[in-house]
Design a protein around this motif. Structure first.
Motif, PDB file in Angstrom:
ATOM      1  N   THR A 211       0.822  -1.210   0.000  1.00  0.00           N
ATOM      2  CA  THR A 211       0.000   0.000   0.000  1.00  0.00           C
ATOM      3  C   THR A 211       0.858   1.263   0.000  1.00  0.00           C
ATOM      4  OG1 THR A 211      -0.028   0.151   2.399  1.00  0.00           O
ATOM      5  CG2 THR A 211      -1.766  -1.177   1.367  1.00  0.00           C
ATOM      6  N   ALA A 212       0.220   2.381  -0.363  1.00  0.00           N
ATOM      7  CA  ALA A 212       0.904   3.688  -0.339  1.00  0.00           C
ATOM      8  C   ALA A 212       1.451   3.966   1.058  1.00  0.00           C
ATOM      9  CB  ALA A 212      -0.089   4.775  -0.752  1.00  0.00           C
ATOM     10  N   GLU A 213       0.665   3.639   2.061  1.00  0.00           N
ATOM     11  CA  GLU A 213       1.076   3.906   3.443  1.00  0.00           C
ATOM     12  C   GLU A 213       2.363   3.142   3.779  1.00  0.00           C
ATOM     13  OE1 GLU A 213      -2.036   2.831   6.104  1.00  0.00           O
ATOM     14  OE2 GLU A 213      -1.016   3.700   7.837  1.00  0.00           O
ATOM     15  N   GLU A 214       2.399   1.907   3.336  1.00  0.00           N
ATOM     16  CA  GLU A 214       3.573   1.062   3.598  1.00  0.00           C
ATOM     17  C   GLU A 214       4.805   1.585   2.846  1.00  0.00           C
ATOM     18  OE1 GLU A 214       2.454  -2.928   2.821  1.00  0.00           O
ATOM     19  OE2 GLU A 214       4.406  -3.750   3.396  1.00  0.00           O
ATOM     20  N   ILE A 215       4.590   2.044   1.626  1.00  0.00           N
ATOM     21  CA  ILE A 215       5.700   2.585   0.822  1.00  0.00           C
ATOM     22  C   ILE A 215       6.266   3.822   1.514  1.00  0.00           C
ATOM     23  CG2 ILE A 215       6.320   3.658  -1.389  1.00  0.00           C
ATOM     24  CD1 ILE A 215       3.989   1.942  -2.632  1.00  0.00           C
ATOM     25  N   LEU A 216       5.365   4.718   1.930  1.00  0.00           N
ATOM     26  CA  LEU A 216       5.825   5.952   2.579  1.00  0.00           C
ATOM     27  C   LEU A 216       6.565   5.631   3.876  1.00  0.00           C
ATOM     28  CD1 LEU A 216       2.868   8.424   1.996  1.00  0.00           C
ATOM     29  CD2 LEU A 216       5.238   8.680   1.222  1.00  0.00           C
ATOM     30  N   ALA A 217       6.027   4.699   4.648  1.00  0.00           N
ATOM     31  CA  ALA A 217       6.663   4.355   5.935  1.00  0.00           C
ATOM     32  C   ALA A 217       8.081   3.849   5.680  1.00  0.00           C
ATOM     33  CB  ALA A 217       5.828   3.310   6.659  1.00  0.00           C
ATOM     34  N   ARG A 218       8.240   3.037   4.667  1.00  0.00           N
ATOM     35  CA  ARG A 218       9.550   2.470   4.360  1.00  0.00           C
ATOM     36  C   ARG A 218      10.529   3.561   3.913  1.00  0.00           C
ATOM     37  NH1 ARG A 218      11.568  -3.065   3.059  1.00  0.00           N
ATOM     38  NH2 ARG A 218       9.809  -3.759   4.282  1.00  0.00           N
ATOM     39  N   LEU A 219      10.042   4.485   3.075  1.00  0.00           N
ATOM     40  CA  LEU A 219      10.927   5.536   2.559  1.00  0.00           C
ATOM     41  C   LEU A 219      11.274   6.554   3.631  1.00  0.00           C
ATOM     42  CD1 LEU A 219       9.262   6.149  -0.916  1.00  0.00           C
ATOM     43  CD2 LEU A 219      11.374   4.891  -0.440  1.00  0.00           C
ATOM     44  N   GLU A 220      10.317   6.818   4.536  1.00  0.00           N
ATOM     45  CA  GLU A 220      10.539   7.861   5.523  1.00  0.00           C
ATOM     46  C   GLU A 220      11.603   7.475   6.542  1.00  0.00           C
ATOM     47  OE1 GLU A 220       6.315  10.246   5.075  1.00  0.00           O
ATOM     48  OE2 GLU A 220       6.464   8.611   6.541  1.00  0.00           O
ATOM     49  N   ILE A 225      10.190  13.456   3.441  1.00  0.00           N
ATOM     50  CA  ILE A 225       9.212  13.532   2.350  1.00  0.00           C
ATOM     51  C   ILE A 225       8.047  14.431   2.764  1.00  0.00           C
ATOM     52  CG2 ILE A 225       7.577  12.163   0.969  1.00  0.00           C
ATOM     53  CD1 ILE A 225       9.566   9.830   1.262  1.00  0.00           C
ATOM     54  N   GLU A 226       7.693  15.367   1.887  1.00  0.00           N
ATOM     55  CA  GLU A 226       6.570  16.270   2.164  1.00  0.00           C
ATOM     56  C   GLU A 226       5.560  16.159   1.034  1.00  0.00           C
ATOM     57  OE1 GLU A 226       8.149  20.210   2.416  1.00  0.00           O
ATOM     58  OE2 GLU A 226       9.617  19.626   3.947  1.00  0.00           O
ATOM     59  N   THR A 227       4.294  16.363   1.383  1.00  0.00           N
ATOM     60  CA  THR A 227       3.256  16.358   0.347  1.00  0.00           C
ATOM     61  C   THR A 227       3.406  17.606  -0.516  1.00  0.00           C
ATOM     62  OG1 THR A 227       1.777  15.212   1.834  1.00  0.00           O
ATOM     63  CG2 THR A 227       0.754  16.323  -0.029  1.00  0.00           C
TER      64      THR A 227
END
Ligand code: SAM
Ligand code: SF4
Length: 341
Positions: A211-220, A225-227
């Motif tokens: 999921t997008a949430e999982e991708i962001l968590a991994r990258l962060e 990262i900012e919207t």
């Protein structure tokens, strides 16, 4: 030609201005999340829109308000005479903005002719930087062709150059930060795409999907990262990458990345897209079960007004949303590669 001030508007007030045209359902790779190793039952060649038929329909769509055209497939670089098709689209009045989604195999040779013909932007799909993994995912040993294609597209000025990546658990999820760093160092915009239930094998599962949430968590864990603002009707949520490993040496800072979270963060309410399959069927949604045959009437002699009314009627019937998250969801019969992703 229809001189029509009326936009292509659906029952929910959305106006269609973007057309995805699939140029072929055939492909040079066999990505495991898209199609089986043996390929699919390809469309008979006689059922595929000819260049002249494509020109007629594209001209009609432009007269009805389409302003952006994305060429896709299957693998659009397999279409013979592709620069000529791009040139034909670029010569329409008003000229649409033309982009292309490709797996990059063969792009080293075609990037400059395509740019010369009027191609403005390109998305190149790449799920890994590792040769063995590329073979595992795509079942073909072509990663060096893709790297050469990416470089050629960059050199031809096709910018912003976007890289599409589908992550899968147990395959390439661990590579997300390395892929992002690779793109940032070169000034490319990486776009992660959530796996959608459109694979020919019908093997998609919500539990396995990254999921997008999982991708962001991994990258962060590694990047700041900012919207970013200004998504509009675009499928990708956009982000600015303001810091991370080797940031001082990135091609641009902040860098940009996107996530197409069709499953967990649907954007159907703002959808401005239509799709024309390689055999001339108009689809108003990737997940639609209905489609409108335009090629049959065209070959039977329908005039522009008749074809325009078929298009308008299809748009009026566009569904509110894809329904993936409904208990009643049923995957459409055509897989992604036969619709045009
Ligand atoms: N062959 C070209 C390519 O791979 O770029 C164009 C067609 S492909 C269907 C377009 C994009 O859809 C690619 O970036 C691919 O990774 C992605 N894709 C394929 N199957 C998908 C699926 N089931 N869910 C989400 N994305 C998918
Ligand atoms: Fe071909 Fe693109 Fe599907 Fe991969 S994702 S098999 S390159 S159509």
């Amino acid at each position: 030609m229809i001189a029509s001030p009326e936009p292509l508007i659906d029952a929910f007030g959305r106006i269609a201005t973007d057309l995805r045209i699939s140029l072929t359902d055939r492909c040079s790779l066999r990505c495991s999340y898209c199609m089986p190793a043996e390929g699919l039952d390809w469309l008979p060649r006689g059922n595929v829109l000819t260049d002249a038929e494509l020109a007629r329909l594209a001209s009609l769509f432009v007269s009805l308000g389409v302003r952006t055209v994305r060429l896709t497939g299957g693998e659009p670089l397999l279409r013979p005479g592709l620069p000529g098709v791009v040139g034909m689209l670029a010569a329409l009045d008003p000229a649409p903005q033309i982009s292309l989604t490709t797996n990059g195999v063969g792009l080293a040779r075609l990037a400059q002719p395509l740019a010369d013909a009027g191609l403005l932007r390109i998305n190149i799909s790449l799920d890994t930087l590792d040769r063995d993994r590329f073979i595992e995912i795509t079942r073909r040993d072509r990663i060096s062709d893709v790297f050469a294609g990416v470089q050629a597209a960059y050199d031809a000025g096709l910018s912003p150059l976007k890289i599409n990546t589908v992550l899968a658990r147990g395959t390439n999820l661990d590579e997300a930060p390395a892929l992002l760093l690779w793109a940032l160092e070169r000034g490319y915009e990486l776009r992660f795409i959530e796996h959608m239930p459109l694979d020919a094998q019908h093997a998609w599962s919500r539990a396995d999907m990254v999921t997008a949430e999982e991708i962001l968590a991994r990258l962060e864990g590694e990047f700041t990262i900012e919207t970013a603002e200004g998504r509009g009707a675009a499928p990708a949520e956009r982000f600015l990458v303001t810091d991370g490993p080797g940031a001082a040496a990135w091609a641009t800072r902040p860098g940009r990345m996107g996530i197409v979270a069709s499953v967990t963060r649907p954007f159907c309410r703002d959808c401005d897209r239509l799709r024309l399959t390689a055999d001339g069927a108009l689809r108003t949604c990737l997940f639609a079960h209905d489609e409108t045959d335009l090629l049959g009437p065209l070959r039977a002699g329908a005039d522009d007004a008749e074809l325009a009314e078929l298009i308008r009627a299809a748009v009026r019937g566009k569904q509110a949303g894809h329904g993936i998250n409904s208990a009643l969801f049923v995957q459409p019969a055509r897989p992604m590669s036969a619709i045009g992703g």
